[in-house]
Scaffold this active site. Structure first.
Site, PDB file in Angstrom:
ATOM      1  CG  HIS A 155      50.065  24.701 -46.980  1.00 32.76           C
ATOM      2  ND1 HIS A 155      50.959  25.679 -46.614  1.00 32.76           N
ATOM      3  CD2 HIS A 155      50.815  23.638 -47.360  1.00 32.76           C
ATOM      4  CE1 HIS A 155      52.198  25.233 -46.791  1.00 32.76           C
ATOM      5  NE2 HIS A 155      52.148  23.999 -47.236  1.00 32.76           N
ATOM      6  CB  SER A 276      20.667  29.738 -33.607  1.00 30.40           C
ATOM      7  OG  SER A 276      20.119  31.003 -33.919  1.00 30.40           O
ATOM      8  CE  LYS A 282      24.517  28.304 -37.269  1.00 31.11           C
ATOM      9  NZ  LYS A 282      24.731  29.670 -36.797  1.00 31.11           N
ATOM     10  CG  ASN A 284      25.565  27.331 -33.456  1.00 31.19           C
ATOM     11  OD1 ASN A 284      25.640  27.157 -34.673  1.00 31.19           O
ATOM     12  ND2 ASN A 284      24.822  28.287 -32.918  1.00 31.19           N
ATOM     13  CD  GLU A 289      31.735  28.179 -31.906  1.00 34.48           C
ATOM     14  OE1 GLU A 289      31.752  29.363 -32.239  1.00 34.48           O
ATOM     15  OE2 GLU A 289      30.696  27.499 -31.917  1.00 34.48           O
TER      16      GLU A 289
END
Ligand code: ARG
Length: 435
Positions: A155, A276, A282, A284, A289
């Site tokens: 969970h 970014s 940033k 990333n 993704e």
């Protein structure tokens, strides 16, 4: 000039010609199409169905075409209806009437079914190699940090301590199953439909075993109708590819979480991360993704194939031309994702101190604390309750099970002794479970 020009009085409309053409997609199968034609021509020659000198001319001409196409010396005609038409026409331009004998006892329906199987056989082999590389990268990364303890989750809540290497082992298992599924599907696919003709076979005394053997198939299809209209192998493979994407997407999701400041279990290599345009701080995880995002394409390819096939009457229908766009896209996507995933994984840095810190918070050894009391003779349910009471006391006092005084333990249950702390130490918990 169309292959079917005898029956027709007009040239095809330009718009519908483009609509009908599949060469933009099936052009990539030129080598397999030529291999299939060489095997067919050799068989026609061996059986005396076409003259020996025509057979030799066809095979020589096809060899030249293949070399020129491979070298980029010959480009595909975008106006051709498909790769099969293009190659037959090119051959006939070069060798004359002998080229017109190639299609004896064959249809584009059994030809295309053969080509796709040959092409996908190569794709499966290459993908299996990439997956083997991914499995090796997962194993190597786990081996780099043999003692690293991290929280195991259910969970997405800290559950029990585990070894980082064992977390990666779970992915290894997934990708091994993927390998097995690809092998199964590739084996089932490896039968030759050549000789099925348009749908009903052919009246020429062809030798299907001979062409099947020449093309490396394990045998040939029993039903000619099924031979030309079966696309199960595309669906099976795209289902197997969809599962590869499910697994890659889950792995990507974890990497994305792990490289966030909230977790900081890993640091991606700069070469496999992005910045970014506005926020200078940033870093990333775009590649992970994108892999997660591209899974949707592959599932879409599977759905497209299932939907395309479900209402088709026997045997060949032009709907089936759509098969290649879908299955090629699925292979291209998975292979592209693996090209990014393997080096991203291999170059990432693991931060075992942060993993351990996270594992040390969250009462991840509460089950072990209960197990300690079971060792002293308590029923598990009573031990569970005692351990839960200790967790509640820790939360109230801002302590952990490691820092809660022994007096508190003994107050909850007198069976606790000083050795409980060694028993609930994270490494001890991990070793005891022998994952
Ligand atoms: N381009 C077609 C395909 O990919 C080849 C088979 C065409 N056969 C036909 N009868 N029109 O399915």
């Amino acid at each position: 000039m169309k292959l079917w020009s005898g029956r027709f009085q007009k040239e095809a409309d330009k718009t519908t010609n483009d609509f009908n053409s599949s060469i933009a997609t099936d052009g990539r199968m030129f080598a397999e199409d030529i291999d299939g034609s060489v095997a067919h021509a050799a068989m026609l020659g061996a059986k005396g169905i076409i003259p020996a000198q025509d057979c030799a001319a066809i095979i020589a001409g096809l060899g030249e075409l293949k070399a020129e196409l491979a070298a980029g010396a010959l480009t595909l005609d975008p106006d051709a209806e498909d790769i099969h038409t293009f190659i037959e026409q090119q051959l006939t331009v070069r060798i004359g009437d002998a080229g017109k004998r190639l299609h004896t006892g064959r249809s584009r329906n059994d030809q295309v079914a053969t080509d796709i199987r040959l092409y996908l056989r190569g794709q499966c082999a290459e993908l299996r190699e990439q997956l083997t590389g991914l499995i090796a990268a997962l194993r190597a990364k786990g081996d780099e940090y043999p003692g690293a303890v991290m929280p195991g989750y259910t969970h997405l809540q800290r559950a029990q301590p585990i070894l980082f290497a064992n977390h990666l082992l779970a992915y290894e298992e997934m990708f091994r199953r993927d390998l097995g599924r690809l092998e199964d599907a590739a084996r089932r696919m490896n039968v030759s439909p050549l000789g099925s003709g348009a749908l009903a076979g052919t009246g020429y005394p062809i030798d299907r075993a001979m062409t099947a053997a020449a093309l490396g198939f394990d045998g040939f299809t029993a039903s000619t109708l099924d031979g030309v209209s079966d696309r199960d192998f595309c669906i099976e493979l795209s289902a197997a590819l969809s599962l590869v994407m499910v697994h890659l997407s889950r792995l990507s999701e974890e990497l994305i979480l792990w490289c966030s400041w909230e977790f900081k279990f890993i640091e991606l290599d700069d070469a496999f991360a992005t910045g970014s345009s506005i926020m200078p701080q940033k870093k990333n995880p775009d590649l992970a993704e994108l892999i997660r995002g591209k899974s949707g394409r592959v599932f879409g390819d599977l759905m497209g194939l299932l939907t395309m096939m479900k209402g088709l009457p026997l045997a060949y229908n032009k709907d089936m031309q759509e098969d290649k766009d879908a299955i090629f896209d699925a292979f291209d996507t998975v292979r592209l994702c693996l090209t990014a995933a393997v080096p991203m994984l291999a170059t990432m840095t693991v931060l075992p101190e942060n993993m351990r810190k996270a594992a040390a918070a969250g009462f991840i050894n509460a089950t072990d604390c209960a197990d300690y009391l079971v060792g002293k003779g308590l029923p598990f349910r009573d031990a569970y309750k005692a351990s839960g009471t200790l967790v509640a006391r820790c939360i109230a006092a801002g302590l952990t099970l490691e820092t809660l005084p022994l007096a508190e333990y003994r107050d909850v249950c007198p069976d606790f002794e000083a050795d409980v702390f060694a028993f609930i130490a994270l490494e001890a918990c991990v070793i005891r479970r022998q994952q």
